[in-house]
Design a protein around this motif. Sequence first.
Motif: not given
Length: 339
Positions: A223-236
């Motif tokens: 569950w945490l992996a896609p959320i982290t990936f989404g935060i990465f895309l948002g920060a980039s």
Amino acid sequence: GWPAAAPGAWQAGGWGVGGVRAGAEDVAGGGSRRCRRGTPGRGDAGPEVRPFGAAASVKRIAVPRSLARGTTQGAPSVSAPGGVMTARAIVALFMIVTVLLLAGIGGQLASIVYVLIATLTGLVLIIRSPATYASFTLWLWFFTPFIRRVLDLRHGWTPANPRLLAPPVVAMLGLLLLARYGRELRGILFAPFLLVLTALAYGYFVGVINSSLFAASYSLLTWLAPITFGIFLGASWRSYPELIASVRRAFAIALPLLAAYGVYQFLRLPIWDSTWMRNAQLISLGPPLPLLVRVFGTLNPPGPYAAFQLTGMIVLLPSQGWLRYPAIAVSVLALLLTR
């Protein structure tokens, strides 16, 4: 209250077109300009008033402090010098190693080797080319369950297969970049992620109490992996043009491949898929027989496979070229076979 405006203030050049333009310029300039009565932003005499409406609100909510200060320092770069060539070389090496593992080289160590080589590939990509890292992470989600089933056919089936750790572990590598550029997380737009993380923390403690530490930890990782990936895309977000081009390219190639495999799976169920269905005992997939199975493609259950087909069609619709139409047609057929 609202500032008093001149009789023609609501016309073009007043609080209308000119006012919107002045508000946009105020956001771009970090809020240094002030609107005046009459024709805002044109230097007419009158008492100064602060910017109002969407312009000031969007600036306070969405713009990070680094941009408000007029600098882009601290933003994740699109790619390092020579990063594209390095990214292509490391992805090609990963593909070669994966093919060798599927051919039977490595034996029982194939599971560990696959996770390690995927993690090392993702680590190099996130440093050299974040856009390539984003597409590589998506490809891992698309094909790792298929690779797991082929390797299970060769080396035996295990319920808790470590090969499935490759996609979430690589997606979690985005934390490395976020730890370096933490200032990009400032702003109200990232507040929903905090709510989701809070809910996951609560669910994790409930899972530890009701089941086991291992099961709860694995579920938390998935569950945490896609959320982290989404935060990465948002920060980039400054790299948005290259990121969106990389993601669209991944879906443009993966959608017809996974859709065609889903149709083939329905007509001629491969032995690695039927063997996995018998071992997993998933009744929801239907009987492990051609023309009777619920199509799941290279993923695990039909639900995520159907969600992928829908997402891929949405991504391909605004693309250019006529090849998108046969790809979408095959995708619709595969979607119907998930029923």
